[in-house]
Design an enzyme around this catalytic site. Structure first.
Site, mmCIF file in Angstrom:
data_model
loop_
_atom_site.group_PDB
_atom_site.id
_atom_site.type_symbol
_atom_site.label_atom_id
_atom_site.label_comp_id
_atom_site.label_asym_id
_atom_site.label_seq_id
_atom_site.Cartn_x
_atom_site.Cartn_y
_atom_site.Cartn_z
ATOM 1 N N GLU A 170 -66.564 12.918 8.964
ATOM 2 C CA GLU A 170 -66.811 13.482 7.637
ATOM 3 C C GLU A 170 -65.737 13.033 6.648
ATOM 4 O O GLU A 170 -64.556 13.232 6.858
ATOM 5 C CB GLU A 170 -66.863 15.020 7.714
ATOM 6 C CG GLU A 170 -67.916 15.559 8.673
ATOM 7 C CD GLU A 170 -69.344 15.212 8.252
ATOM 8 O OE1 GLU A 170 -69.538 14.732 7.116
ATOM 9 O OE2 GLU A 170 -70.267 15.415 9.070
ATOM 10 N N CYS A 206 -68.549 24.587 8.931
ATOM 11 C CA CYS A 206 -67.733 23.389 9.194
ATOM 12 C C CYS A 206 -67.150 22.860 7.895
ATOM 13 O O CYS A 206 -65.950 22.578 7.807
ATOM 14 C CB CYS A 206 -68.567 22.310 9.885
ATOM 15 S SG CYS A 206 -69.005 22.778 11.569
ATOM 16 N N ARG A 261 -77.487 27.950 5.301
ATOM 17 C CA ARG A 261 -78.907 27.828 5.672
ATOM 18 C C ARG A 261 -79.323 28.992 6.564
ATOM 19 O O ARG A 261 -80.442 29.463 6.521
ATOM 20 C CB ARG A 261 -79.069 26.489 6.403
ATOM 21 C CG ARG A 261 -80.455 26.071 6.766
ATOM 22 C CD ARG A 261 -80.417 24.709 7.475
ATOM 23 N NE ARG A 261 -79.397 24.633 8.526
ATOM 24 C CZ ARG A 261 -79.573 25.059 9.782
ATOM 25 N NH1 ARG A 261 -80.718 25.603 10.151
ATOM 26 N NH2 ARG A 261 -78.602 24.936 10.676
ATOM 27 N N HIS A 268 -68.335 15.867 13.201
ATOM 28 C CA HIS A 268 -69.493 16.596 13.734
ATOM 29 C C HIS A 268 -69.987 15.900 15.003
ATOM 30 O O HIS A 268 -70.046 14.659 15.056
ATOM 31 C CB HIS A 268 -70.626 16.615 12.701
ATOM 32 C CG HIS A 268 -70.638 17.838 11.849
ATOM 33 N ND1 HIS A 268 -70.486 17.815 10.481
ATOM 34 C CD2 HIS A 268 -70.803 19.158 12.175
ATOM 35 C CE1 HIS A 268 -70.553 19.047 10.006
ATOM 36 N NE2 HIS A 268 -70.742 19.892 11.012
HETATM 37 N N1 PCA Z 1 -71.377 23.716 13.279
HETATM 38 C C1 PCA Z 1 -71.647 24.430 12.066
HETATM 39 C C2 PCA Z 1 -70.663 25.584 12.062
HETATM 40 C C3 PCA Z 1 -70.115 25.656 13.435
HETATM 41 C C4 PCA Z 1 -70.532 24.414 14.090
HETATM 42 O O1 PCA Z 1 -70.180 24.033 15.206
HETATM 43 C C5 PCA Z 1 -71.616 23.555 10.820
HETATM 44 O O2 PCA Z 1 -71.985 22.372 10.914
HETATM 45 O O3 PCA Z 1 -71.267 24.022 9.753
#
Ligand code: PCA
Length: 207
Positions: free
Chosen positions: A79, A142, A89, A166
Site C-alpha cells: 500500500e 487497515c 463497508r 494487504h
Molecule cells: N483487513 C481489514 C481490517 C483488518 C484486516 O485484516 C482491512 O482491510 O481494512
C-alpha cells in the site's frame, strides 16, 4: 530499543482466522528477527488507533510493518497511500460503522508510505511471489491504522518508516465459500513478508 514493529489484525467479517495474524504468529514462533516486536491489533475503530500510537511512541522502531487481510486479492498488495477517511463497508468487531468520517479532524487528506514501496514489490516478485503496488488501502481498519501510524510519525517527528501490506485470504477461508475467490498459502505469504523486510533493511532505514 526495538528496530522493527510488525503488526497483524484479529479476524473480522465473519472469518475465523486472519492471514495477517497467522503470519505474525509464525514470525513469533519461528524466532523473530533481532529487535522485532509483534502485536495483534483489534478490528475496533475505538481501540486500534490508540494501540498503534502507543506501540510507536514506546518502541520508536526503525520500521513499522503492518499487515492485514484483503479478501479476494490474488497478490500481496503493497500500500502506497493512507487516506484520512473512515467509510466502513461493514461494522467493526465492536459494531461501529463510521461512514464518511475523517480519521483525524483537520489532518492531511493523505500520507504516502515512508518505506521503499517499489523496492518492496520488486523484492517480493523476485522471490517468486505475486505482488502489486496499490493506491488504496481501502477506508476500513487497515487504512485507519496506516493513516494513524503515518500521522503519529509525522507529527511526533519519529523517523520510523511505515509500510502496510494487504495479504490474500488463506485457502481454508475460501473452502467454505460457494464462490471461492483467489487465495494464497500461508508459507507463500510468510516468504513474501520476509522478502519485504529484507528489502526495507537493504535500503538504510535509520537516519
Ligand atoms: N483487513 C481489514 C481490517 C483488518 C484486516 O485484516 C482491512 O482491510 O481494512
Amino acid at each position: 530499543m526495538a528496530t522493527l514493529l510488525i503488526t497483524g489484525f484479529e479476524p473480522f467479517g465473519g472469518f475465523a482466522v486472519n492471514p495477517s495474524q497467522e503470519v505474525v504468529k509464525r514470525l513469533s514462533s519461528n524466532g523473530k528477527p533481532a529487535g522485532a516486536v509483534t502485536a495483534i491489533l483489534p478490528v475496533d475503530a475505538a481501540q486500534a488507533p490508540g494501540m498503534i500510537t502507543d506501540l510507536l511512541l514506546d518502541l520508536q522502531p526503525d520500521l513499522c510493518l503492518m499487515l492485514g487481510q484483503a479478501n479476494g486479492y490474488a497478490a500481496l498488495s503493497v500500500e502506497r497511500v493512507a487516506i484520512n477517511l473512515c467509510d466502513f463497508r461493514i461494522p467493526d468487531n465492536a459494531g461501529m460503522q463510521p461512514i464518511d468520517e475523517p480519521i483525524v479532524q483537520d489532518g492531511p487528506a493523505a500520507y504516502f508510505s515512508t518505506a521503499p514501496v517499489r523496492a518492496v514489490v520488486d523484492a517480493i516478485r523476485a522471490a517468486g511471489i505475486p505482488a502489486n503496488l496499490s493506491l488504496s488501502a481501502g477506508a476500513y481498519l487497515c487504512n485507519m491504522v496506516y493513516y494513524v501510524a503515518l500521522h503519529v510519525c509525522a507529527t511526533r517527528r519519529l523517523s520510523t518508516r511505515c509500510l502496510f501490506i494487504h495479504l490474500p485470504s488463506l485457502p481454508a477461508q475460501s473452502s467454505v465459500d460457494p464462490r471461492p475467490g483467489p487465495t494464497m498459502a500461508l508459507e507463500t505469504m510468510y516468504a513474501g513478508v520476509h522478502a519485504a523486510l529484507d528489502a526495507c533493511r537493504s535500503v538504510r532505514l535509520s537516519g
